[in-house]
Design an enzyme around this catalytic site. Structure first.
Site, PDB file in Angstrom:
ATOM      1  N   ARG A 175     -10.918  11.403  -9.848  1.00  0.00           N
ATOM      2  CA  ARG A 175     -11.155  10.317 -10.942  1.00  0.00           C
ATOM      3  C   ARG A 175     -11.347   9.067 -10.093  1.00  0.00           C
ATOM      4  NH1 ARG A 175      -6.978   7.358 -13.047  1.00  0.00           N
ATOM      5  NH2 ARG A 175      -5.335   7.641 -11.634  1.00  0.00           N
ATOM      6  N   ARG A 179     -11.315  -0.907 -13.354  1.00  0.00           N
ATOM      7  CA  ARG A 179     -10.425  -1.896 -13.990  1.00  0.00           C
ATOM      8  C   ARG A 179     -11.559  -2.872 -14.639  1.00  0.00           C
ATOM      9  NH1 ARG A 179      -5.890  -3.544  -9.741  1.00  0.00           N
ATOM     10  NH2 ARG A 179      -4.718  -1.660 -10.004  1.00  0.00           N
ATOM     11  N   GLU A 303      -9.528   1.956  12.756  1.00  0.00           N
ATOM     12  CA  GLU A 303      -9.080   3.177  12.450  1.00  0.00           C
ATOM     13  C   GLU A 303     -10.435   3.913  12.462  1.00  0.00           C
ATOM     14  OE1 GLU A 303      -6.355   3.033   9.050  1.00  0.00           O
ATOM     15  OE2 GLU A 303      -7.367   4.529   8.350  1.00  0.00           O
ATOM     16  N   TYR A 351      -0.734  14.832   0.720  1.00  0.00           N
ATOM     17  CA  TYR A 351      -0.440  13.602   1.229  1.00  0.00           C
ATOM     18  C   TYR A 351       0.401  12.955   0.042  1.00  0.00           C
ATOM     19  CZ  TYR A 351      -1.360   8.695   1.872  1.00  0.00           C
ATOM     20  OH  TYR A 351      -1.155   7.280   2.106  1.00  0.00           O
ATOM     21  N   ASP A 353       2.748   9.231  -0.631  1.00  0.00           N
ATOM     22  CA  ASP A 353       3.208   7.759  -0.331  1.00  0.00           C
ATOM     23  C   ASP A 353       4.725   7.953   0.078  1.00  0.00           C
ATOM     24  OD1 ASP A 353       0.716   6.510  -0.280  1.00  0.00           O
ATOM     25  OD2 ASP A 353       0.927   6.204  -2.169  1.00  0.00           O
TER      26      ASP A 353
HETATM   27  P1  FAD Z   1       6.393  11.296   8.868  1.00  0.00           P
HETATM   28  O1  FAD Z   1       6.359   9.999   8.779  1.00  0.00           O
HETATM   29  O2  FAD Z   1       5.153  12.210   9.437  1.00  0.00           O
HETATM   30  O3  FAD Z   1       7.464  12.055   9.773  1.00  0.00           O
HETATM   31  C1  FAD Z   1       7.834  13.334  10.035  1.00  0.00           C
HETATM   32  C2  FAD Z   1       8.477  13.250  11.653  1.00  0.00           C
HETATM   33  O4  FAD Z   1       8.625  14.667  11.833  1.00  0.00           O
HETATM   34  C3  FAD Z   1       7.350  12.551  12.509  1.00  0.00           C
HETATM   35  O5  FAD Z   1       8.056  11.685  13.236  1.00  0.00           O
HETATM   36  C4  FAD Z   1       7.158  13.760  13.655  1.00  0.00           C
HETATM   37  O6  FAD Z   1       7.053  13.320  14.882  1.00  0.00           O
HETATM   38  C5  FAD Z   1       8.335  14.599  13.414  1.00  0.00           C
HETATM   39  N1  FAD Z   1       8.251  16.173  13.656  1.00  0.00           N
HETATM   40  C6  FAD Z   1       7.286  16.836  13.438  1.00  0.00           C
HETATM   41  N2  FAD Z   1       7.436  18.137  13.864  1.00  0.00           N
HETATM   42  C7  FAD Z   1       8.559  18.067  14.644  1.00  0.00           C
HETATM   43  C8  FAD Z   1       9.207  18.992  15.730  1.00  0.00           C
HETATM   44  N3  FAD Z   1       8.621  20.093  15.644  1.00  0.00           N
HETATM   45  N4  FAD Z   1      10.429  18.389  16.177  1.00  0.00           N
HETATM   46  C9  FAD Z   1      10.750  17.311  16.036  1.00  0.00           C
HETATM   47  N5  FAD Z   1      10.141  16.377  15.377  1.00  0.00           N
HETATM   48  C10 FAD Z   1       9.287  16.868  14.469  1.00  0.00           C
HETATM   49  N6  FAD Z   1       2.505   5.336   2.065  1.00  0.00           N
HETATM   50  C11 FAD Z   1       2.584   4.479   1.444  1.00  0.00           C
HETATM   51  O7  FAD Z   1       3.642   4.523   0.630  1.00  0.00           O
HETATM   52  N7  FAD Z   1       2.046   3.279   1.520  1.00  0.00           N
HETATM   53  C12 FAD Z   1       0.933   2.875   2.508  1.00  0.00           C
HETATM   54  O8  FAD Z   1       0.544   2.228   2.319  1.00  0.00           O
HETATM   55  C13 FAD Z   1       0.569   4.303   3.225  1.00  0.00           C
HETATM   56  N8  FAD Z   1      -0.317   4.066   4.148  1.00  0.00           N
HETATM   57  C14 FAD Z   1      -0.852   5.042   4.753  1.00  0.00           C
HETATM   58  C15 FAD Z   1      -1.686   4.906   6.018  1.00  0.00           C
HETATM   59  C16 FAD Z   1      -1.903   6.052   6.656  1.00  0.00           C
HETATM   60  C17 FAD Z   1      -3.207   5.843   7.724  1.00  0.00           C
HETATM   61  C18 FAD Z   1      -1.354   7.322   6.629  1.00  0.00           C
HETATM   62  C19 FAD Z   1      -1.800   8.375   7.528  1.00  0.00           C
HETATM   63  C20 FAD Z   1      -0.247   7.387   5.603  1.00  0.00           C
HETATM   64  C21 FAD Z   1       0.076   6.376   4.874  1.00  0.00           C
HETATM   65  N9  FAD Z   1       0.940   6.420   3.928  1.00  0.00           N
HETATM   66  C22 FAD Z   1       1.389   5.133   3.232  1.00  0.00           C
HETATM   67  C23 FAD Z   1       1.915   7.650   3.683  1.00  0.00           C
HETATM   68  C24 FAD Z   1       3.219   7.591   4.777  1.00  0.00           C
HETATM   69  O9  FAD Z   1       2.729   7.679   5.957  1.00  0.00           O
HETATM   70  C25 FAD Z   1       3.954   8.778   4.296  1.00  0.00           C
HETATM   71  O10 FAD Z   1       4.388   8.839   3.206  1.00  0.00           O
HETATM   72  C26 FAD Z   1       5.275   8.728   5.394  1.00  0.00           C
HETATM   73  O11 FAD Z   1       5.093   8.876   6.676  1.00  0.00           O
HETATM   74  C27 FAD Z   1       5.816  10.425   5.195  1.00  0.00           C
HETATM   75  O12 FAD Z   1       6.907  10.475   5.849  1.00  0.00           O
HETATM   76  P2  FAD Z   1       7.511  11.892   6.335  1.00  0.00           P
HETATM   77  O13 FAD Z   1       8.796  11.674   6.784  1.00  0.00           O
HETATM   78  O14 FAD Z   1       7.123  12.973   5.334  1.00  0.00           O
HETATM   79  O15 FAD Z   1       6.430  12.270   7.601  1.00  0.00           O
END
Ligand code: FAD
Length: 371
Positions: A175, A179, A303, A351, A353
């Site tokens: 969707r 606004r 980017e 995906y 946040d």
């Molecule tokens: P991650 O941040 O990916 O952390 C996972 C960690 O696990 C990583 O550091 C990785 O190195 C580690 N890992 C993986 N495999 C292994 C392994 N085998 N051994 C040891 N370590 C390992 N969210 C928002 O709320 N607002 C925003 O404005 C926003 N902007 C974004 C912009 C972009 C370009 C992207 C891609 C994402 C954005 N997000 C945003 C989403 C946000 O990045 C995620 O919600 C968040 O990073 C997720 O956290 P996580 O801990 O699940 O994963």
């Protein structure tokens, strides 16, 4: 020796991003012991920020914390003071700027209309009537009509996915939020902001007093995992954990090009989306604007979306039927192994946040503590 982890923990937390850090914090506060590891040489996961010439640079893309969940907001505020940044990105197409998200400012810039009725009539006159859109282009034309689609969606989406809109599945656009007021605030959430001092400082505070080892890949420890801790909490790729036994899940990745430019105000907004396909990048971020910086120079990042492959970071899961089916197989396997708990965006192949990931960590911690 690969493993000198002599202490026994309750949880081995793989990943020092928002998910792993939030889980480890809650469990530590509840009296459990956690060891957090990350294969990168820094904490924070994709939210990691780094000081460059006095500016907090969002190394893996622009991150703004936003939520409507009181518990998540309360938790986040324990570790950071948030500034008043409000995300008001712009789109740039053929020399003109357009406000995002699509609102009356955007429609005025596109068509010169002033009222919601005029804008609605314009959109209605351009939408197409198809019951079952065959591809993303048809879906977008059905929802938004030709002008919004061609100016603001087509080129950007094609760059993001590396394919023509006619070759992309319709499900990508479920969707399109319109606004019909003049509100340029990108998020609908009650709270938003950027932590003063950066996301890394925030996560550092979250991990205060918790054992953390960086530059350690879980793959090196997997065979010892049950000796290191009673349970493993894994926020890496679920298919990687299982050695890709059912095949590889697919992702899109990003490449970032960061440079210092000797300009006080590089662009009109912290984030500008480039919606023309001919321009290879999708966004330019002007980092100092996240913290209202007033330096005479700027640090900017372009980017570029790209095909994901070995050695690149999996940013966006491709949630089509094929990959969701594959993920379901891995999930079913995970359900048979209760000592390993998957979470975060990679564990969930979704995906998410940051606030959703924190909520996921809170829910998992509650479940663990109730057992
Ligand atoms: P991650 O941040 O990916 O952390 C996972 C960690 O696990 C990583 O550091 C990785 O190195 C580690 N890992 C993986 N495999 C292994 C392994 N085998 N051994 C040891 N370590 C390992 N969210 C928002 O709320 N607002 C925003 O404005 C926003 N902007 C974004 C912009 C972009 C370009 C992207 C891609 C994402 C954005 N997000 C945003 C989403 C946000 O990045 C995620 O919600 C968040 O990073 C997720 O956290 P996580 O801990 O699940 O994963």
């Amino acid at each position: 020796m690969i493993c000198d982890f002599t202490k026994n923990y309750d949880y081995l937390v793989v990943g020092a991003g928002f998910f792993g850090a939030a889980f480890a914090r809650i469990m530590t506060d509840a009296g459990k012991t956690c060891l957090v590891i990350d294969k990168r040489n820094h904490i924070g996961g994709n939210a990691y920020t780094e000081q460059v010439d006095g500016i907090e640079v969002h190394k893996y893309g622009a991150h703004i914390f936003h939520t409507s969940n009181e518990e998540v907001w309360g938790f986040a505020n324990r570790f950071a003071k948030f500034n008043d940044f409000v995300n008001t990105p712009l789109a740039f197409f053929k020399g003109k700027y357009f406000n995002l998200p699509f609102n009356m400012n955007t429609f005025r810039e596109l068509w010169g209309v002033e009222t919601a009725e005029e804008a609605k009539a314009k959109i209605a006159s351009q939408t197409i009537d198809v019951a079952e859109p065959k591809n993303l282009e048809e879906q977008a034309l059905k929802l938004v009509g030709r002008d919004v689609y061609e100016t603001l969606i087509k080129g950007y989406t094609e760059k993001q996915w590396g394919r023509d809109a006619k070759d992309l599945p319709a499900f990508i656009i479920k969707r399109v939020p319109f606004r019909f007021d003049f509100n340029n605030n990108y998020f609908n959430d009650k709270y938003q902001g950027v932590p003063v001092g950066g996301f890394t400082a925030m996560i550092e505070k979250m991990l205060d007093g918790i054992d953390v080892r960086l530059g350690v890949d879980f793959a090196e420890l997997k065979v010892y995992a049950d000796k290191i801790a009673r349970k493993t909490v894994y926020s890496g790729m679920i298919d990687e954990y299982y050695d890709f036994c059912f095949g590889h899940l697919k992702y899109r990745t990003l490449r970032f090009e960061t440079e210092r430019v000797e300009v006080k105000r590089y662009q009109r907004s912290a984030v500008v989306n480039y919606t023309e396909r001919a321009i290879p990048y999708t966004r330019i971020i002007d980092h100092k604007q996240f913290e209202f910086g007033n330096q005479d120079y700027s640090i900017i990042t372009k980017e570029y979306p790209a095909e994901w492959g070995e050695g690149t970071i999996p940013y966006y899961p491709i949630n089509d039927d094929e990959n969701n089916g594959l993920y379901a197989k891995y999930r079913a396997k995970a359900d048979e192994e209760p000592r390993v708990l998957f979470g975060g965006r990679l564990g969930a192949y979704s995906y998410l946040d940051m606030d959703k990931v924190v909520l996921m960590a809170m829910n998992l911690a509650k479940k663990e503590l109730s057992e």
